[in-house]
Design a protein around this motif. Structure first.
Motif, PDB file in Angstrom:
ATOM      1  N   GLY A 125      53.327  70.041  76.365  1.00  0.00           N
ATOM      2  CA  GLY A 125      52.021  69.653  75.857  1.00  0.00           C
ATOM      3  C   GLY A 125      51.980  69.621  74.347  1.00  0.00           C
ATOM      4  N   GLU A 126      50.913  70.173  73.771  1.00  0.00           N
ATOM      5  CA  GLU A 126      50.739  70.171  72.326  1.00  0.00           C
ATOM      6  C   GLU A 126      51.850  70.944  71.619  1.00  0.00           C
ATOM      7  OE1 GLU A 126      49.471  69.459  68.577  1.00  0.00           O
ATOM      8  OE2 GLU A 126      48.812  68.463  70.420  1.00  0.00           O
ATOM      9  N   ARG A 127      52.342  72.014  72.258  1.00  0.00           N
ATOM     10  CA  ARG A 127      53.434  72.769  71.633  1.00  0.00           C
ATOM     11  C   ARG A 127      54.677  71.882  71.486  1.00  0.00           C
ATOM     12  NH1 ARG A 127      51.593  77.725  71.202  1.00  0.00           N
ATOM     13  NH2 ARG A 127      50.308  78.623  72.855  1.00  0.00           N
ATOM     14  N   ALA A 128      54.987  71.108  72.502  1.00  0.00           N
ATOM     15  CA  ALA A 128      56.150  70.227  72.445  1.00  0.00           C
ATOM     16  C   ALA A 128      55.953  69.135  71.383  1.00  0.00           C
ATOM     17  CB  ALA A 128      56.406  69.599  73.806  1.00  0.00           C
ATOM     18  N   LEU A 129      54.737  68.636  71.243  1.00  0.00           N
ATOM     19  CA  LEU A 129      54.468  67.627  70.220  1.00  0.00           C
ATOM     20  C   LEU A 129      54.699  68.187  68.825  1.00  0.00           C
ATOM     21  CD1 LEU A 129      51.254  65.910  71.630  1.00  0.00           C
ATOM     22  CD2 LEU A 129      53.570  64.983  71.577  1.00  0.00           C
TER      23      LEU A 129
ATOM     24  N   SER B 148      58.293  68.507  63.805  1.00  0.00           N
ATOM     25  CA  SER B 148      58.835  69.378  62.770  1.00  0.00           C
ATOM     26  C   SER B 148      60.025  68.730  62.070  1.00  0.00           C
ATOM     27  CB  SER B 148      59.267  70.711  63.377  1.00  0.00           C
ATOM     28  OG  SER B 148      59.972  71.488  62.428  1.00  0.00           O
ATOM     29  N   LYS B 149      60.102  68.893  60.748  1.00  0.00           N
ATOM     30  CA  LYS B 149      61.243  68.400  59.986  1.00  0.00           C
ATOM     31  C   LYS B 149      62.520  69.144  60.356  1.00  0.00           C
ATOM     32  CE  LYS B 149      58.524  66.996  55.952  1.00  0.00           C
ATOM     33  NZ  LYS B 149      58.290  67.209  54.497  1.00  0.00           N
ATOM     34  N   GLN B 150      62.350  70.331  60.915  1.00  0.00           N
ATOM     35  CA  GLN B 150      63.519  71.136  61.307  1.00  0.00           C
ATOM     36  C   GLN B 150      64.100  70.710  62.656  1.00  0.00           C
ATOM     37  OE1 GLN B 150      62.399  72.146  58.090  1.00  0.00           O
ATOM     38  NE2 GLN B 150      60.739  72.889  59.415  1.00  0.00           N
ATOM     39  N   PHE B 151      63.394  69.888  63.409  1.00  0.00           N
ATOM     40  CA  PHE B 151      63.812  69.482  64.750  1.00  0.00           C
ATOM     41  C   PHE B 151      64.420  68.092  64.679  1.00  0.00           C
ATOM     42  CE2 PHE B 151      63.212  68.096  69.180  1.00  0.00           C
ATOM     43  CZ  PHE B 151      63.640  69.227  69.863  1.00  0.00           C
TER      44      PHE B 151
END
Length: 372
Positions: free
Chosen positions: A43-47, A52-55
């Motif tokens: 959900g929103e956590r995955a978005l 994230s620039k780190q991902f």
């Protein structure tokens, strides 16, 4: 003959009962393992994770390449673990019950490993609480504590915030989190993605604050900033699906920096320049190896990190509770003490449970050397 048949039948029935009991015991022992593995962000956590620039390319990344085992080091690590070293003390680790504050506005209590209480300007912040006997998804295997927690978890004072650096088992423990969720009302501050684990363990979403690197929030009048580290994450087969972080904790007058787990990197100087100076640094010193130089600091590197962030007093953590590397259990603190004296760094080495007043730190007395 009839008696023999009856005896054989009884023996088979008893064997079946014993086997069933053993199976039931095994099932009971692993019943919590799936939950302890946590959950993947959705959900929103995955978005937020994907934004994230780190991902990148399906995983979180350090600012510079940091392999857990650099090429060519695997055999070296095996040889280190086979080497005979003293992995635990011969005598019990001395424990203390925290006494009352002496009126300062910055105290610390080290409970063992990386679990510590920071009392700053009247607020209480708990770092990486792990109260279980083992740091493992299962209660019957994994590294076992070298000493019990100095105080029961339910006897902790009322907390204002609970800070998690990353999701490894020696920093994020399901049973500890569940009990804190029931006995405390403080929010959990975690790096990106870690909130999914907490929600699976029935921590209300309203009590979870997820931050990316250099994001910040204010809780009970304290400023919390999730700052970079050099490490990795994961509770199962897939790594780096959640972020790891160091933390800045700042009040109106006092400031604390916590490294979490990290290899040494040039980011510490940037943290010191942006958020320092700090009154106290809480720095990881144990579980290092030449086989994984990029993800944990040596004691000498811990001194460099302390100086980089421009801190006054150094509180070493991540040693003396779990044996997670091939070095002797006391090597990290022995080396740190030598290096601190050589570099004129103010060091505190409390016994687990001992209160430290940062403005009046007790002298290092080498207590661990008396239990070798």
């Amino acid at each position: 003959m009839t008696g023999g048949l009856r005896s054989g039948g009884l023996g088979r029935r008893l064997g079946f009962v014993a086997g069933a009991a053993a199976l039931a015991a095994a099932v009971w022992a692993v019943r919590d393992v799936p939950a302890a593995l946590g959950a993947r962000p959705s959900g929103e956590r995955a978005l937020r994770v994907r934004r994230s620039k780190q991902f990148r390319n399906g995983a979180f990344r350090n600012t510079s390449p940091s392999p857990v085992l650099p090429p060519g080091t695997r055999q070296q690590v095996v040889r280190e673990f086979l080497r005979r070293t003293q992995r635990k003390p011969r005598l019990p680790v001395p424990l203390m019950t925290p006494g009352p504050s002496r009126g300062g506005d910055l105290d610390a209590v080290w409970y063992g490993h990386s679990s510590a209480l920071i009392e700053i300007e009247g607020r209480r912040v708990l770092l990486d609480p792990v109260w279980s006997e083992r740091c493992s998804p299962a209660s019957f295997t994994g590294p076992r504590r070298l000493h019990p927690p100095p105080v029961p978890l339910y006897q902790l004072p009322e907390l204002d915030a609970i800070v998690i650096s990353h999701d490894h088992y020696d920093h994020l423990d399901m049973d500890t989190v569940r009990l804190l969720a029931r006995t405390q009302s403080a929010p959990f501050l975690v790096p990106l993605g870690v909130g999914a684990h907490l929600e699976r363990w029935r921590v209300p979403a309203s009590r979870i604050i997820e931050l990316d690197w250099n994001e910040e929030t204010t809780v009970s009048g304290l400023r919390f900033v999730a700052t970079p580290g050099r490490h990795f994450s994961g509770r199962g087969l897939r790594r780096d699906q959640t972020l790891w972080a160091s933390w800045v904790i700042a009040g109106e007058r006092r400031r604390v920096f916590y490294t979490g787990d990290s290899g040494y990197f040039d980011g510490y100087a940037a943290i010191g320049e942006t958020y320092g100076p700090f009154d106290l640094s809480v720095i990881q010193i144990g579980a290092y190896s030449k086989g994984w130089p990029d993800i944990h600091m040596t004691p000498e590197e811990a001194i460099l990190a302390h100086l980089d962030v421009r801190a006054g007093v150094l509180l070493p953590v991540h040693w003396g509770t779990f044996s997670l590397a091939p070095h002797a259990w006391n090597d990290p603190i022995d080396q740190l003490w030598r290096e601190a004296k050589a570099r004129d760094v103010r060091l505190v080495v409390p016994r687990p449970g001992e209160r430290v007043t940062v403005d009046d730190p007790p002298p290092v007395d080498g207590w661990w050397q008396t239990i070798l």
